[in-house]
Design a protein around this motif. Structure first.
Motif, PDB file in Angstrom:
ATOM      1  N   ASP A  56     -96.925 -36.130  -6.762  1.00 44.55           N
ATOM      2  CA  ASP A  56     -97.572 -35.038  -6.028  1.00 44.55           C
ATOM      3  C   ASP A  56     -98.372 -35.529  -4.829  1.00 44.55           C
ATOM      4  O   ASP A  56     -98.757 -34.729  -3.981  1.00 44.55           O
ATOM      5  CB  ASP A  56     -98.510 -34.259  -6.959  1.00 44.55           C
ATOM      6  CG  ASP A  56     -97.800 -33.717  -8.181  1.00 44.55           C
ATOM      7  OD1 ASP A  56     -96.574 -33.504  -8.099  1.00 44.55           O
ATOM      8  OD2 ASP A  56     -98.456 -33.526  -9.222  1.00 44.55           O
ATOM      9  N   LEU A  57     -98.617 -36.830  -4.780  1.00 42.42           N
ATOM     10  CA  LEU A  57     -99.403 -37.406  -3.689  1.00 42.42           C
ATOM     11  C   LEU A  57     -98.561 -37.629  -2.440  1.00 42.42           C
ATOM     12  O   LEU A  57     -98.974 -37.277  -1.326  1.00 42.42           O
ATOM     13  CB  LEU A  57    -100.020 -38.731  -4.158  1.00 42.42           C
ATOM     14  CG  LEU A  57    -100.765 -39.580  -3.129  1.00 42.42           C
ATOM     15  CD1 LEU A  57    -101.881 -38.792  -2.459  1.00 42.42           C
ATOM     16  CD2 LEU A  57    -101.318 -40.836  -3.799  1.00 42.42           C
ATOM     17  N   VAL A  58     -97.376 -38.193  -2.612  1.00 43.97           N
ATOM     18  CA  VAL A  58     -96.535 -38.560  -1.457  1.00 43.97           C
ATOM     19  C   VAL A  58     -96.212 -37.375  -0.547  1.00 43.97           C
ATOM     20  O   VAL A  58     -96.295 -37.498   0.678  1.00 43.97           O
ATOM     21  CB  VAL A  58     -95.247 -39.259  -1.933  1.00 43.97           C
ATOM     22  CG1 VAL A  58     -94.245 -39.420  -0.782  1.00 43.97           C
ATOM     23  CG2 VAL A  58     -95.575 -40.631  -2.519  1.00 43.97           C
ATOM     24  N   PRO A  59     -95.833 -36.200  -1.080  1.00 45.81           N
ATOM     25  CA  PRO A  59     -95.433 -35.110  -0.188  1.00 45.81           C
ATOM     26  C   PRO A  59     -96.499 -34.665   0.801  1.00 45.81           C
ATOM     27  O   PRO A  59     -96.178 -34.158   1.879  1.00 45.81           O
ATOM     28  CB  PRO A  59     -95.087 -33.965  -1.163  1.00 45.81           C
ATOM     29  CG  PRO A  59     -94.703 -34.656  -2.422  1.00 45.81           C
ATOM     30  CD  PRO A  59     -95.627 -35.835  -2.500  1.00 45.81           C
ATOM     31  N   ILE A  60     -97.764 -34.839   0.475  1.00 47.76           N
ATOM     32  CA  ILE A  60     -98.829 -34.345   1.358  1.00 47.76           C
ATOM     33  C   ILE A  60     -99.225 -35.365   2.416  1.00 47.76           C
ATOM     34  O   ILE A  60     -99.905 -35.024   3.386  1.00 47.76           O
ATOM     35  CB  ILE A  60    -100.052 -33.928   0.514  1.00 47.76           C
ATOM     36  CG1 ILE A  60    -100.947 -32.971   1.301  1.00 47.76           C
ATOM     37  CG2 ILE A  60    -100.849 -35.135   0.051  1.00 47.76           C
ATOM     38  CD1 ILE A  60    -102.048 -32.358   0.478  1.00 47.76           C
ATOM     39  N   LEU A  61     -98.795 -36.609   2.276  1.00 47.28           N
ATOM     40  CA  LEU A  61     -99.229 -37.668   3.183  1.00 47.28           C
ATOM     41  C   LEU A  61     -98.479 -37.639   4.507  1.00 47.28           C
ATOM     42  O   LEU A  61     -97.294 -37.281   4.551  1.00 47.28           O
ATOM     43  CB  LEU A  61     -99.020 -39.039   2.526  1.00 47.28           C
ATOM     44  CG  LEU A  61     -99.829 -39.326   1.270  1.00 47.28           C
ATOM     45  CD1 LEU A  61     -99.467 -40.707   0.726  1.00 47.28           C
ATOM     46  CD2 LEU A  61    -101.321 -39.238   1.552  1.00 47.28           C
ATOM     47  N   PRO A  62     -99.140 -38.045   5.590  1.00 51.03           N
ATOM     48  CA  PRO A  62     -98.429 -38.219   6.866  1.00 51.03           C
ATOM     49  C   PRO A  62     -97.316 -39.244   6.690  1.00 51.03           C
ATOM     50  O   PRO A  62     -97.444 -40.207   5.923  1.00 51.03           O
ATOM     51  CB  PRO A  62     -99.526 -38.735   7.808  1.00 51.03           C
ATOM     52  CG  PRO A  62    -100.815 -38.284   7.194  1.00 51.03           C
ATOM     53  CD  PRO A  62    -100.591 -38.320   5.714  1.00 51.03           C
ATOM     54  N   GLU A  63     -96.222 -39.059   7.395  1.00 55.81           N
ATOM     55  CA  GLU A  63     -95.025 -39.872   7.214  1.00 55.81           C
ATOM     56  C   GLU A  63     -95.270 -41.381   7.202  1.00 55.81           C
ATOM     57  O   GLU A  63     -94.737 -42.092   6.331  1.00 55.81           O
ATOM     58  CB  GLU A  63     -93.998 -39.520   8.296  1.00 55.81           C
ATOM     59  CG  GLU A  63     -92.581 -39.977   7.969  1.00 55.81           C
ATOM     60  CD  GLU A  63     -92.034 -39.286   6.729  1.00 55.81           C
ATOM     61  OE1 GLU A  63     -91.334 -39.974   5.955  1.00 55.81           O
ATOM     62  OE2 GLU A  63     -92.301 -38.082   6.536  1.00 55.81           O
ATOM     63  N   PRO A  64     -96.059 -41.939   8.118  1.00 56.54           N
ATOM     64  CA  PRO A  64     -96.219 -43.402   8.142  1.00 56.54           C
ATOM     65  C   PRO A  64     -96.866 -43.986   6.889  1.00 56.54           C
ATOM     66  O   PRO A  64     -96.773 -45.193   6.645  1.00 56.54           O
ATOM     67  CB  PRO A  64     -97.125 -43.631   9.361  1.00 56.54           C
ATOM     68  CG  PRO A  64     -96.990 -42.406  10.197  1.00 56.54           C
ATOM     69  CD  PRO A  64     -96.794 -41.296   9.224  1.00 56.54           C
ATOM     70  N   PHE A  65     -97.540 -43.138   6.091  1.00 61.34           N
ATOM     71  CA  PHE A  65     -98.290 -43.651   4.941  1.00 61.34           C
ATOM     72  C   PHE A  65     -97.592 -43.417   3.602  1.00 61.34           C
ATOM     73  O   PHE A  65     -98.082 -43.867   2.563  1.00 61.34           O
ATOM     74  CB  PHE A  65     -99.676 -43.011   4.905  1.00 61.34           C
ATOM     75  CG  PHE A  65    -100.492 -43.262   6.143  1.00 61.34           C
ATOM     76  CD1 PHE A  65    -101.003 -44.514   6.424  1.00 61.34           C
ATOM     77  CD2 PHE A  65    -100.725 -42.232   7.054  1.00 61.34           C
ATOM     78  CE1 PHE A  65    -101.747 -44.752   7.570  1.00 61.34           C
ATOM     79  CE2 PHE A  65    -101.475 -42.456   8.200  1.00 61.34           C
ATOM     80  CZ  PHE A  65    -101.984 -43.723   8.468  1.00 61.34           C
ATOM     81  N   LYS A  66     -96.458 -42.751   3.601  1.00 60.73           N
ATOM     82  CA  LYS A  66     -95.793 -42.398   2.348  1.00 60.73           C
ATOM     83  C   LYS A  66     -95.338 -43.614   1.547  1.00 60.73           C
ATOM     84  O   LYS A  66     -95.267 -43.569   0.314  1.00 60.73           O
ATOM     85  CB  LYS A  66     -94.595 -41.481   2.623  1.00 60.73           C
ATOM     86  CG  LYS A  66     -94.962 -40.084   3.122  1.00 60.73           C
ATOM     87  CD  LYS A  66     -93.720 -39.241   3.348  1.00 60.73           C
ATOM     88  CE  LYS A  66     -94.045 -37.862   3.920  1.00 60.73           C
ATOM     89  NZ  LYS A  66     -94.741 -36.994   2.956  1.00 60.73           N
ATOM     90  N   THR A  67     -95.012 -44.688   2.236  1.00 60.74           N
ATOM     91  CA  THR A  67     -94.509 -45.879   1.541  1.00 60.74           C
ATOM     92  C   THR A  67     -95.576 -46.971   1.445  1.00 60.74           C
ATOM     93  O   THR A  67     -95.267 -48.111   1.098  1.00 60.74           O
ATOM     94  CB  THR A  67     -93.274 -46.444   2.255  1.00 60.74           C
ATOM     95  OG1 THR A  67     -93.624 -46.779   3.610  1.00 60.74           O
ATOM     96  CG2 THR A  67     -92.145 -45.428   2.267  1.00 60.74           C
ATOM     97  N   GLY A  68     -96.807 -46.632   1.770  1.00 62.47           N
ATOM     98  CA  GLY A  68     -97.886 -47.614   1.747  1.00 62.47           C
ATOM     99  C   GLY A  68     -98.482 -47.805   0.370  1.00 62.47           C
ATOM    100  O   GLY A  68     -97.878 -47.469  -0.660  1.00 62.47           O
ATOM    101  N   LYS A  69     -99.700 -48.334   0.341  1.00 55.28           N
ATOM    102  CA  LYS A  69    -100.398 -48.594  -0.913  1.00 55.28           C
ATOM    103  C   LYS A  69    -101.064 -47.320  -1.413  1.00 55.28           C
ATOM    104  O   LYS A  69    -101.896 -46.734  -0.718  1.00 55.28           O
ATOM    105  CB  LYS A  69    -101.425 -49.704  -0.705  1.00 55.28           C
ATOM    106  CG  LYS A  69    -100.801 -51.040  -0.340  1.00 55.28           C
ATOM    107  CD  LYS A  69    -101.860 -52.092  -0.065  1.00 55.28           C
ATOM    108  CE  LYS A  69    -101.216 -53.422   0.309  1.00 55.28           C
ATOM    109  NZ  LYS A  69    -102.233 -54.459   0.624  1.00 55.28           N
ATOM    110  N   LEU A  70    -100.699 -46.916  -2.624  1.00 54.66           N
ATOM    111  CA  LEU A  70    -101.169 -45.653  -3.181  1.00 54.66           C
ATOM    112  C   LEU A  70    -101.660 -45.852  -4.609  1.00 54.66           C
ATOM    113  O   LEU A  70    -101.044 -46.586  -5.394  1.00 54.66           O
ATOM    114  CB  LEU A  70    -100.047 -44.611  -3.189  1.00 54.66           C
ATOM    115  CG  LEU A  70     -99.268 -44.382  -1.885  1.00 54.66           C
ATOM    116  CD1 LEU A  70     -98.117 -43.415  -2.135  1.00 54.66           C
ATOM    117  CD2 LEU A  70    -100.196 -43.863  -0.810  1.00 54.66           C
ATOM    118  N   VAL A  71    -102.756 -45.181  -4.927  1.00 48.44           N
ATOM    119  CA  VAL A  71    -103.252 -45.111  -6.299  1.00 48.44           C
ATOM    120  C   VAL A  71    -103.192 -43.641  -6.703  1.00 48.44           C
ATOM    121  O   VAL A  71    -103.802 -42.788  -6.060  1.00 48.44           O
ATOM    122  CB  VAL A  71    -104.696 -45.628  -6.409  1.00 48.44           C
ATOM    123  CG1 VAL A  71    -105.227 -45.429  -7.828  1.00 48.44           C
ATOM    124  CG2 VAL A  71    -104.762 -47.101  -6.014  1.00 48.44           C
TER     125      VAL A  71
END
Length: 249
Positions: A46-61
């Motif tokens: 549920d986190l990835v869809p809301i993120l700006p495109e450049p950050f979708k594949t970055g470091k996420l918790v």
């Protein structure tokens, strides 16, 4: 410097979008050489869809530390089978509605009007019976009673209360947003958050910003309003342009 951002109530105020001015500020952070990390109660699903495109594949918790993602590789922490059985028993005994997050799919029995339900990425995950989840990574209980809270106090779990949503968030003991950052090898960071699950971030951060009036603001270096998020990102970025900074308040 590492900048760590909560999502709901910090960058997103409608459950669906991040204001363009904030996206511009995040993009500027990245271009200035800062590392931008997102740490949310939302699972990665549920986190990835809301993120700006450049950050979708970055470091996420995600899931308050239950999920860690980097370059789209997701690691999930889950309750032990014995603890799952105990939680099932408690749910049935107290007749609770819930959201149980598996490694990707979920089990939801709460109201479809609840904000948490509206944040679920239902296009990529299935709502299944809780017994169909091979693992349970995180559990949200709605309208918990004092008896429920007392029962949880006897179990090896981490409990976070969300007063505004009349819900409690349960994860395996020792799992929180800071745990997730440590698994991503992030030690020094600046944090933006707004709720009780961000207290651990505020306590460990070089500098911390609380968005909105909340009990957790007493742990933050600065408290701001929703409309000041973008400008504050710019201001703090300029102060911490270099990693060799010292903690200040």
């Amino acid at each position: 410097m590492n900048f760590v951002f909560d999502i709901d109530g910090t960058l997103c105020f409608d459950g669906k979008t991040i204001d363009h001015s904030i996206v511009v500020a995040l993009d500027k952070l990245s271009k200035d050489g800062h590392d931008v990390i997102f740490a949310s109660a939302r699972p990665i699903r549920d986190l990835v869809p809301i993120l700006p495109e450049p950050f979708k594949t970055g470091k996420l918790v995600g899931g308050n530390g239950c999920f860690i993602s980097n370059n789209e590789q997701i690691i999930a922490n889950s309750f032990t089978p014995q603890l799952v059985t105990q939680l099932h028993t408690m749910i049935e005994k107290h007749q609770l509605t819930y959201l149980a997050d598996g490694e990707w799919d979920y089990a939801y029995t709460g109201s479809e009007d609840h904000p948490i339900y509206n944040n679920i990425n239902q296009s990529s995950a299935k709502n299944v019976d809780i017994t169909a989840l091979q693992k349970i990574c995180k559990l949200v209980l709605f309208k918990p009673t004092q008896a429920t809270i007392h029962a949880l106090s006897t179990l090896p779990v981490c409990v976070t209360a969300y007063k505004s949503e009349d819900a409690i968030d349960i994860s395996p003991l020792g799992i929180n947003k800071v745990y997730g950052l440590e698994k991503l090898h992030i030690k020094d960071f600046i944090a933006f958050g707004n709720d009780s699950n961000d207290q651990c971030l505020f306590e460990k951060a070089y500098y911390s910003v609380c968005v909105g009036q909340n009990d957790v603001q007493k742990f933050a270096s600065l408290t701001i309003s929703n409309k000041d998020v973008a400008s504050t990102i710019f201001e703090v970025s300029n102060k911490f342009l270099h990693k060799e900074t010292q903690k200040y308040y």
